[in-house]
Design an enzyme around this catalytic site. Structure first.
Site, PDB file in Angstrom:
ATOM      1  CB  CYS A   1     -38.100  14.174  -9.535  1.00  0.00           C
ATOM      2  SG  CYS A   1     -36.386  14.029  -9.222  1.00  0.00           S
TER       3      CYS A   1
ATOM      4  CB  CYS B   1     -47.869  -0.857 -24.561  1.00  0.00           C
ATOM      5  SG  CYS B   1     -46.034  -1.525 -25.129  1.00  0.00           S
TER       6      CYS B   1
END
Length: 496
Positions: free
Chosen positions: A426, A90
């Protein structure tokens, strides 16, 4: 010939309190935080760096200087880590905080994530016997995100679609984010063009004027279909209808478009009103042989391939024979429940959000599953209700939000005395805390399986397998484990 030493930047004069915003510094990166920021020090103050790896020497500009935290942005890398990708996938990797590990070799990312899990788990004596497996990598490391919640900024002439920069209200445009499913980026491109053509006013928090606030895009990968939600400050019949028509013409894969009205001043993205501009109100995703109906508000894992790995691992570790009863706590839209349904007698899903329970019930009907029932309400209370009705689980699955489980819920789970508990988390930190609490109730954590649901970010999902220690459970059974739950006056009837 020996190379001359590199030229040092002369740092801007700083106050005794440390660096100020705008200061230029040369820093040595020592480590990474749990959030993926490089850690360096200057004048005894810790500096957090976006876009840096351990062992690197960087030149950076301070972007935020607070009493506790100081952040800086890397301008150039003087000494590079051999683990750094060149070029990064990116072009915004040194400016965007959304995926701070994208310039790091992927095998090093997953090794580092395992070390995060090990560090949190090994803090507790009760968990030191647990086996921590290597991280299961994501099936896709780029283009895996099936949903995006994005901020709209700028003007209709030059619209910006992106995310907030850390510690600011500036919006960084991420129209072609490599983590997005390609269809999301196509939708973003069409939305920007539609805003320009239709001269749709974008909301400005500074002036309080404008219409468009947020863009939400969701993808059903199996059939390559998209849902678009346009979040506005008020109901609109003209610009939004024309924008919706333009989006669907530009991207035919868009089958659902909704306008969501959110006039609140907070950071909540979706308001309470949805107005559909298409005949269809949901998209259908499939994981394995299970179908899921996804509406604008449905919770669904952002990485479909990673979600399937987790659901299948939960089913494997459940070791079901077909005769068991399972409780699925924090069941959401019923993902784990439906994966377990074919291997046990009954599954009882518990979830606090009514809309999620409605989705779970619909998904059960969609798949022809008749041995799942779902309730909305407090988990501890509903566990007691099930036990009072003579329903005893052999398996309990916990899949709480990042903050983990309330202690009362863990007490009531232990009081139900299942043979196995599977905990999906998570957050390694809250997982370790809750596993230690369950150890005190007679449950031994035998294995933990990390799964990389979020490549290029510091986040990692974990699955923990717990079994009931017969000796500990026997001692605990001689004293009350849980305080009786207060009965809900509006208890919802089980079943569909």
């Amino acid at each position: 010939m020996k190379k001359p030493p590199h030229k040092q930047i002369q740092p801007t004069a700083v106050t005794p309190q440390g660096p100020k915003k705008g200061d230029l510094l040369e820093l040595v990166v020592r480590d990474l935080t749990d959030e993926g920021f490089g850690i360096a020090h200057h004048e005894s103050r810790q500096i957090l760096l976006s876009g840096a790896l351990p062992g690197e020497v960087v030149r950076a500009r301070v972007t935020f200087a607070g009493r506790r935290d100081i952040y800086a942005q890397v301008l150039t890398t003087v000494q590079r880590s051999p683990e750094r990708l060149a070029p990064a996938p990116c072009p915004r990797s040194n400016r965007c905080d959304g995926c701070p590990l994208i310039f790091w070799q992927y095998q090093r990312q997953v090794a580092w994530k395992k070390s995060l899990v090990e560090r949190e788990i090994r803090r507790y004596t009760s968990l030191r016997g647990a086996t921590i497996h290597d991280v299961i990598p994501s099936p896709k490391t780029l283009g895996y995100r099936n949903s995006a919640k994005l901020v709209l900024a700028g003007t209709f002439r030059e619209p910006i679609v992106g995310i907030y920069r850390r510690n600011s209200h500036d919006v960084l445009d991420i129209s072609d984010c490599p983590l997005h499913h390609p269809l999301i980026n196509e939708v973003i491109k069409a939305v920007k063009e539609g805003i320009r053509k239709g001269k749709v006013p974008i909301f400005s928090p500074r002036t309080g004027t404008g219409l468009l606030r947020y863009l939400v895009v969701r993808i059903a990968e199996r059939h390559n279909r998209a849902m678009v939600v346009l979040v506005t400050v008020e109901r609109n019949f003209n610009e939004i209808h024309h924008l919706a028509k333009f989006i669907r013409q530009a991207v035919p894969e868009v089958t659902v478009v909704a306008q969501n009205v959110n006039a609140s001043e907070g950071n909540l993205i979706l308001g309470s009103q949805d107005h559909f501009l298409t005949k269809d109100h949901a998209i259908i995703e499939e994981l394995g042989n299970i179908s899921f109906s996804i509406s604008p508000r449905s919770f669904f894992q952002v990485n479909s391939g990673g979600a399937r790995i987790i659901y299948e691992k939960v089913r494997e570790w459940s070791a079901l024979t077909g005769n068991e009863t399972a409780f699925d706590l924090y069941c959401g839209i019923g993902g784990i429940s439906l994966f377990l349904a074919g291997s046990c007698r009954n599954v009882y899903g518990i979830e606090v959000v009514d809309a999620a329970v409605a989705d779970a019930e619909y998904n059960a009907r969609l798949n022809g599953v008749e041995n799942c029932s779902f309730d909305a309400g407090d988990a501890a209370e509903l566990i007691d209700d099930l036990l009072d009705d003579g329903i005893k689980p052999q398996l309990v699955v916990l899949n709480p939000p990042r903050k983990g489980c309330d202690r009362q819920v863990l007490e009531h789970v232990a009081a139900a005395a299942p043979e196995r508990i599977i905990y999906v988390s998570c957050s390694p930190m809250t997982l370790a805390r809750d596993l230690d609490i369950l150890a005190g109730f007679g449950y031994r954590t035998s294995a933990i399986q990390p799964v990389d649901m979020f490549p290029q970010t510091p986040h990692v999902e974990d699955i923990a397998l717990l079994t009931r220690d017969a000796d500990s459970a026997k001692m605990l059974s001689q004293k009350p484990v849980a305080t009786p739950a207060r009965k809900s006056p509006n208890k919802r009837k089980r079943g569909r």
